[in-house]
Motif scaffolding. Structure first.
Motif, PDB file in Angstrom:
ATOM      1  N   LEU A  73      46.167   2.306  27.959  1.00  0.00           N
ATOM      2  CA  LEU A  73      47.623   2.191  27.560  1.00  0.00           C
ATOM      3  C   LEU A  73      48.308   3.164  27.639  1.00  0.00           C
ATOM      4  N   ALA A  74      47.837   4.458  27.761  1.00  0.00           N
ATOM      5  CA  ALA A  74      48.651   5.599  28.278  1.00  0.00           C
ATOM      6  C   ALA A  74      48.970   5.712  29.610  1.00  0.00           C
ATOM      7  N   LEU A  75      48.022   5.306  30.455  1.00  0.00           N
ATOM      8  CA  LEU A  75      48.180   5.127  31.777  1.00  0.00           C
ATOM      9  C   LEU A  75      48.990   4.169  32.282  1.00  0.00           C
ATOM     10  N   LEU A  76      49.317   3.037  31.658  1.00  0.00           N
ATOM     11  CA  LEU A  76      50.275   2.058  32.015  1.00  0.00           C
ATOM     12  C   LEU A  76      51.675   2.473  32.265  1.00  0.00           C
ATOM     13  N   PRO A  77      52.340   3.189  31.530  1.00  0.00           N
ATOM     14  CA  PRO A  77      53.692   3.678  32.087  1.00  0.00           C
ATOM     15  C   PRO A  77      53.665   4.538  33.117  1.00  0.00           C
ATOM     16  N   LEU A  78      52.453   5.568  33.450  1.00  0.00           N
ATOM     17  CA  LEU A  78      52.333   6.394  34.424  1.00  0.00           C
ATOM     18  C   LEU A  78      52.065   5.526  35.656  1.00  0.00           C
ATOM     19  N   LEU A  79      51.333   4.300  35.549  1.00  0.00           N
ATOM     20  CA  LEU A  79      51.264   3.312  36.612  1.00  0.00           C
ATOM     21  C   LEU A  79      52.235   2.853  37.202  1.00  0.00           C
ATOM     22  N   SER A  85      57.982   5.232  42.444  1.00  0.00           N
ATOM     23  CA  SER A  85      58.564   6.497  42.772  1.00  0.00           C
ATOM     24  C   SER A  85      58.141   7.022  43.656  1.00  0.00           C
ATOM     25  N   ALA A  86      58.809   7.978  44.165  1.00  0.00           N
ATOM     26  CA  ALA A  86      58.346   8.862  45.415  1.00  0.00           C
ATOM     27  C   ALA A  86      58.813  10.326  45.293  1.00  0.00           C
ATOM     28  N   GLY A  87      58.263  11.141  46.193  1.00  0.00           N
ATOM     29  CA  GLY A  87      58.667  12.427  46.118  1.00  0.00           C
ATOM     30  C   GLY A  87      58.079  13.413  44.763  1.00  0.00           C
ATOM     31  N   GLN A  88      58.753  13.917  44.128  1.00  0.00           N
ATOM     32  CA  GLN A  88      58.671  14.952  43.288  1.00  0.00           C
ATOM     33  C   GLN A  88      58.119  14.032  41.930  1.00  0.00           C
ATOM     34  N   ILE A  89      58.727  13.114  41.663  1.00  0.00           N
ATOM     35  CA  ILE A  89      58.390  12.289  40.733  1.00  0.00           C
ATOM     36  C   ILE A  89      56.996  11.886  40.673  1.00  0.00           C
ATOM     37  N   LEU A  90      56.592  11.251  41.774  1.00  0.00           N
ATOM     38  CA  LEU A  90      55.304  10.724  42.206  1.00  0.00           C
ATOM     39  C   LEU A  90      54.366  11.776  41.784  1.00  0.00           C
ATOM     40  N   GLU A  91      54.514  12.976  42.342  1.00  0.00           N
ATOM     41  CA  GLU A  91      53.484  14.036  42.108  1.00  0.00           C
ATOM     42  C   GLU A  91      53.416  14.422  40.698  1.00  0.00           C
TER      43      GLU A  91
END
Length: 155
Positions: A73-79, A85-91
């Protein structure tokens, strides 16, 4: 299991660990993760039966799978962030996900050791050996074999 498999597939796709279609990699990752946790459940139940500590094994299994659900459940929004996303947000998303998973796994092991130690006489070093032998090494071997096999078959 699905979120974990998709997350692993996204990481492998983003870092170009393999030259495999994403959906095939997602199916492989999810299937292997499901098999690992099915095997883990059976080992926990068998160990509880063999050593006549069914209640403690059930408690440990409950803690393990409850924390796994929280991780999912915690990984779902990060997934979603990693996927779109790309770039800095991805990292940042990948780093946050790694930290979250590590913290929740540490929490799982600390709670498990505390609860199991209250009913069984387990020394922390024995629990550490269990973690290395049963939790970490098989997962590392499975993913190494999976990435080696998939990488060779598609080149």
């Amino acid at each position: 299991i699905i979120v974990g498999g998709l997350f692993i597939a996204l990481l492998a796709d983003n870092y170009k660990w393999l030259h495999t279609p994403f959906w095939l990699l997602a199916v492989y990752s999810t299937t292997i993760l499901a098999l690992v946790y099915m095997f883990k459940y059976l080992v926990i139940q068998f160990t509880g039966w063999a050593f006549q500590v069914k209640e403690q094994a059930s408690t440990y299994g409950f803690i393990v799978f409850l924390v796994n659900k929280v991780i999912g459940l915690a990984l779902l929004p990060l997934l979603l962030l990693v996927a779109f996303s790309a770039g800095q947000i991805l990292e940042i998303s990948i780093t946050a996900a790694a930290c979250l998973v590590v913290l929740l796994l540490l929490f799982r092991y600390i709670v498990s050791l505390t609860i199991i130690r209250g009913t069984l006489s387990i020394h922390p070093i024995h629990f550490f050996i269990y973690l290395c032998a049963v939790e970490l090494v098989p997962m590392l071997i499975i993913y190494k074999v999976m990435f080696s096999y998939i990488g060779k078959s598609n080149l």
